[in-house]
Design an enzyme around this catalytic site. Structure first.
Site, PDB file in Angstrom:
ATOM      1  CE  LYS A 172      -3.754  -1.886   1.973  1.00 55.07           C
ATOM      2  NZ  LYS A 172      -5.546  -1.580   2.777  1.00 55.07           N
TER       3      LYS A 172
ATOM      4  CG  ASP B 135      -8.667   0.334   2.840  1.00 56.81           C
ATOM      5  OD1 ASP B 135      -9.089  -0.818   2.933  1.00 56.81           O
ATOM      6  OD2 ASP B 135      -7.424   0.187   3.235  1.00 56.81           O
TER       7      ASP B 135
END
Ligand code: ATR
Length: 290
Positions: free
Chosen positions: A71, A107
């Site tokens: 990420k 997210d």
């Protein structure tokens, strides 16, 4: 569905990816909407992220999700990045644009949507984030973006909480975030705060554990969200409810991070009825019955 010459491909890069629920979310969404799209997982070893992203672009892949451990590393491979994702320093969704991929952090869009679903607004609220890992960092930025009045980051290791508080204060251009040791939660002197539990404590099979045990802490809270969804009701949630406070798990956050990615890739809006269907599918897939 028919896979044919015009089927678009999306997928997940990370390691491991085998147990991801994302294929369920996206392939089911494509089926419900009648989109000619298929979603697969791609195991990418650390060190191969640049090749994977370049290759995906060359192969005309429409969009990618990115999971652990890539990420952060994936940011170097983007042509553009959403402002909030850049501030957080983590990207979990790549959207195909002219010349390369643009990065987003869905997210955090997922948690934002879960909060509004359950009627929690962060504006002018005191928020306590338990933990100081990657998830806590992203959530602290969301709280700042949503105009929380104060953000307390409580962690076992104070230094990690302080690092996040410093980064958030720099982003917000004011001192709204503070670090605290998790052991201080029993003597925390605020009231009516929203708690977001981000540590791995309480994750199955450690269902009976929680990072915060002090009754006073639960007594003075307004509501709580645990980003864990397995177990479906964590010990943190049980303790919140024992003190009469509403508590929610992280399954909707997971649902909506997928929904937000799908919307970005396909420039569409997923209805709440459709999201509800996917939510039930996810529960089935995860073996949750309640
Ligand atoms: P993620 O990136 O998924 O948020 P992480 O970076 O592994 O996860 O962070 C895990 C969090 O759980 C950390 O805040 C960690 O506390 P430390 O920073 O002190 O390590 C917290 N955590 C893990 N086990 C814990 C425990 N037994 N008690 C309290 N906190 C714990």
């Amino acid at each position: 569905m028919d896979i044919n010459g015009t089927t678009r491909v999306c997928g997940l890069i990370g390691n491991p990816v085998a147990h991801s629920i994302s294929p369920v979310i996206h392939n089911r969404l494509a089926g419900l909407r009648g989109d000619n799209l298929v979603y697969a997982t791609f195991k990418v070893e650390a060190g191969n992220v640049a090749e994977a992203v370049k290759g995906a672009y060359a192969l005309d892949i429409l969009g990618l999700n990115v999971t652990v451990p890539h990420k952060q590393a994936v940011i170097d491979e983007l042509v553009d990045i959403d402002e909030l994702a850049a501030a957080i320093g983590a990207v979990n969704t790549l959207v195909r644009t002219e010349g390369g991929f643009k990065g987003y952090n869905t997210d955090i869009l997922g948690l934002d949507r879960e909060l509004s679903d359950v009627g929690i607004s962060l504006e002018d609220k005191c928020v306590v984030i338990i933990g100081a890992g990657g998830a806590a960092r992203a959530i602290a930025f969301l709280c700042a973006g949503k105009k929380a009045s104060e953000i307390y980051i409580m962690n076992r290791t104070l230094e990690k909480a302080q690092n996040i508080a410093d980064a958030v204060n720099e982003y917000a251009k004011k001192d709204i975030a503070k670090a605290a040791g998790i052991s201080e939660c029993g003597s925390f002197d605020k009231k009516d705060y929203i708690v977001i539990q981000t540590t791995s404590v309480g994750l199955h099979p450690h269902d009976d554990e929680t990072a915060v045990t002090a009754d006073e802490f639960y007594e003075n809270a307004a509501a709580g969200v645990d980003i864990i969804y397995n177990p479906y009701e964590t010990m943190f949630m049980k303790l919140m409810k024992k003190h009469g406070k509403p508590a929610y798990n992280g399954l909707k956050m997971l649902l909506y991070q997928g929904v937000a990615a799908y919307e970005l890739w396909n420039d569409c809006k997923i209805s709440s009825d459709m999201a509800d269907i996917i939510y039930e599918d996810m529960k089935k897939e995860l073996g949750i019955s309640e």
